[in-house]
Design an enzyme around this catalytic site. Structure first.
Site, PDB file in Angstrom:
ATOM      1  CD  GLU A 129      -3.635  -7.152  -6.117  1.00 57.26           C
ATOM      2  OE1 GLU A 129      -4.529  -6.702  -6.825  1.00 57.26           O
ATOM      3  OE2 GLU A 129      -3.938  -8.018  -5.205  1.00 57.26           O
ATOM      4  N   GLY A 186       1.981  -5.591  -0.361  1.00 55.08           N
ATOM      5  CA  GLY A 186       1.624  -4.520   0.515  1.00 55.08           C
ATOM      6  C   GLY A 186       2.687  -4.249   1.488  1.00 55.08           C
ATOM      7  NE  ARG A 187       1.947  -8.870   6.183  1.00 53.63           N
ATOM      8  CZ  ARG A 187       1.173  -8.939   6.809  1.00 53.63           C
ATOM      9  NH1 ARG A 187       1.279  -8.440   8.029  1.00 53.63           N
ATOM     10  NH2 ARG A 187       0.041  -9.079   6.569  1.00 53.63           N
ATOM     11  NE  ARG A 239      -0.307  -7.068  11.331  1.00 56.60           N
ATOM     12  CZ  ARG A 239       0.658  -8.083  11.313  1.00 56.60           C
ATOM     13  NH1 ARG A 239       1.461  -7.931  12.337  1.00 56.60           N
ATOM     14  NH2 ARG A 239       0.331  -9.165  10.972  1.00 56.60           N
ATOM     15  CB  CYS A 278      -9.375   0.422  30.221  1.00 58.57           C
ATOM     16  SG  CYS A 278      -8.917   1.949  31.100  1.00 58.57           S
ATOM     17  CE1 TYR A 309      -2.896  -4.653   5.255  1.00 60.27           C
ATOM     18  CE2 TYR A 309      -0.630  -5.611   5.657  1.00 60.27           C
ATOM     19  CZ  TYR A 309      -1.823  -5.324   4.731  1.00 60.27           C
ATOM     20  OH  TYR A 309      -1.995  -5.919   3.539  1.00 60.27           O
TER      21      TYR A 309
END
Ligand code: LLP
Length: 488
Positions: A332, A334-335, A380, A411, A441
């Site tokens: 699996e 993803g990244r 991240r 801020c 992400y």
């Protein structure tokens, strides 16, 4: 072409002063990103300046060909490497890294399946037209509505995370007169070398069924028997559960092969125990995602074919030793598919230079370059101390590189996008900066902190850019308000 750069005592040891801060390290940029003749950055032949002019900034730019090529290399690499051993392998794109209708379709068109982690992700994958039989649903605490949606849709697998969930799902499916296709998520006790919050297969965390025997019969378990073994007994006895196999995921942004290999060996060992105890050879084994990518030049990711070959060698060794028939393997990622395909374009606003205290006790200059986004479009760096890099995207520069920090407009003093990077000292208001490896992400983790609107996402292919997620507007933000002074 550039002036030699003075070193800075503020620069981390891993970040040498560059000879050319305009250069693009192919490791961290999508394959379709290059400098055009005028020096500006271009993705698949579309210039960053044109993208910013047409779609505004911040802008997440997805190089569609790069995404598709990475998806293909995982599918082909894994399927061919595992063909002799276990009839091939399936690759599920981990939707959580970057799920949109378009990315789900790109993955499916390249022969991948789609892994979802919530009812919302499941709805996107279904709306994209992904075959439900090729969708998996994950989650450590799925709601009744999410389980019902998965059963209604006929997803190919529900990855069950606990004894609690298994008992509930067995009763729930039985009540509905259905059989739930189930994979059991195991925690093989491997602590991957990554940030603690994204390491997921050690014992003391919320995910999965432990392979270690329980010291007491807690939570419906049996003393001396592992929660994983208890779950198998329950699943095999329940008529409303079809037990397909087991799953493990040891964490994210992992480069070393040994963690994956060790986890595979442990879960295969467990499958051998299941076969010995129940006489059942479970047909499927999912080894999760987590393959690392290069965010900066120091990261050394491995190509998909190499990851497949290393894993296949470990799986082969284990099945031979255990005398097992090899289950069908799935993974699996993803990244590793979506991350390098994306870059974020920002427009520079305020710049300033400060005197900063260096670790060696000296004082040195640090340039702050503030851009029109921040921790709301990429949390991240703040969440995981993640390092990124950046380049000047609207032009090149012969000015000397200066140790710089790219910050956002929130801020919050911790609102950092790129902690340390050498940028030409003449980077100034109106310039475009590009941050690579932001395809994973970021969009999916974006927030509206400080009521900032979330960026648009464009896909670029064959010289054409098209919006796949439109930019959020202030009206979108206000739409959710229920105004007691103006009841409609
Ligand atoms: N499979 C399972 C069961 C997962 O939990 C994950 C990620 C994946 C696959 C995909 O992992 P990948 O190949 O993308 O590393 N927000 C964090 C990452 C959280 C990952 C959660 N699970 C980050 O930005 O680094």
């Amino acid at each position: 072409m550039t002036t030699p750069t003075p070193a800075s005592p503020l620069a981390p040891a891993w970040l040498p002063a560059p000879t050319d801060p305009d250069a693009l390290d192919p490791k961290v940029w999508s394959a379709g990103t290059a400098r055009a003749d005028d020096g500006g950055l271009a993705v698949q032949g579309v210039s960053a300046a044109a993208l910013a002019a047409e779609f505004g900034t911040p802008l997440l730019v997805m190089d569609e060909d790069d995404f598709r090529a990475r998806a293909r290399s995982f599918r082909e690499g894994f399927d061919s490497t595992f063909r002799d051993l276990c009839g091939g392998a399936d690759v599920y794109f981990a939707g959580k890294s970057m799920l949109t209708l378009s990315t789900a379709r790109w993955a499916a068109e390249e022969g991948l399946r789609v892994d979802t982690a919530s009812g919302g992700e499941l709805a996107v994958a279904l709306r994209a037209g992904v075959d439900p039989a090729h969708i998996g649903l994950h989650g450590n605490n799925k709601s009744v509505a999410e389980l019902a949606a998965a059963l209604d849709a006929g997803v190919g697998r529900i990855i069950v995370d606990s004894v609690d969930e298994l008992v509930f799902l067995a009763a729930f499916a039985a009540e509905r007169g259905q059989v739930a296709p189930v994979m059991l998520r195991l925690t093989p006790g491997v602590h991957a070398h990554t940030h603690d919050f994204i390491a997921t297969a050690h014992e003391d965390q919320k995910f999965g069924l432990s392979l270690a025997p329980s010291s007491e019969g807690r939570d419906g378990g049996i003393a001396g028997v592992s929660p994983a073994a208890v779950a198998v007994r329950i699943a095999l006895q329940a008529d409303s559960i079809e037990l397909l196999g087991v799953h493990c995921h040891i964490g994210s942004q992992i480069f070393e092969a040994d963690g994956f290999g060790l986890a595979a060996e442990r879960v295969l060992g467990f499958l051998a125990e299941v076969e010995a105890e129940h006489g059942v050879a479970l047909p499927e084994l999912d080894l999760g995602g987590g393959h690392g990518i290069a965010y900066t030049s120091v990261d050394e990711p491995r190509p998909a074919a190499e990851i497949a070959a290393a894993l296949a060698a470990d799986v082969r060794k284990a099945v031979e030793r255990l005398g097992l028939t090899c289950p069908r393997i799935s993974i699996e990622p993803g990244r590793a598919i979506s991350g390098p395909a994306g870059l974020t374009l920002y427009t520079v606003g305020v710049t300033k230079t400060v005197d900063a205290d260096a670790p060696d006790g000296s004082t040195a200059s640090r340039r702050y370059v503030a851009v029109d986004g921040g921790m709301s479009d990429n949390p991240r760096p703040v969440l995981y101390d993640a390092d990124y890099t950046a380049v000047l995207a609207s032009r090149t520069s012969d000015a000397a590189p200066a140790l710089s920090r790219v910050v956002g407009k929130h801020c919050e003093s911790g609102d950092i996008l790129v902690r340390d990077v050498w940028l030409p000292v003449d980077v100034t208001r109106g310039d475009l900066l590009a941050v690579p490896a932001t395809g994973a992400y970021t969009h999916v983790m974006a927030s509206n902190y400080n009521a900032l609107t979330r960026p648009a996402v464009v896909a670029v292919r064959e010289g054409e850019a098209r919006v796949i997620i439109r930019r959020e507007t202030v009206e979108d933000l206000l739409r959710r308000e229920v105004d007691p002074q103006n009841p409609s």
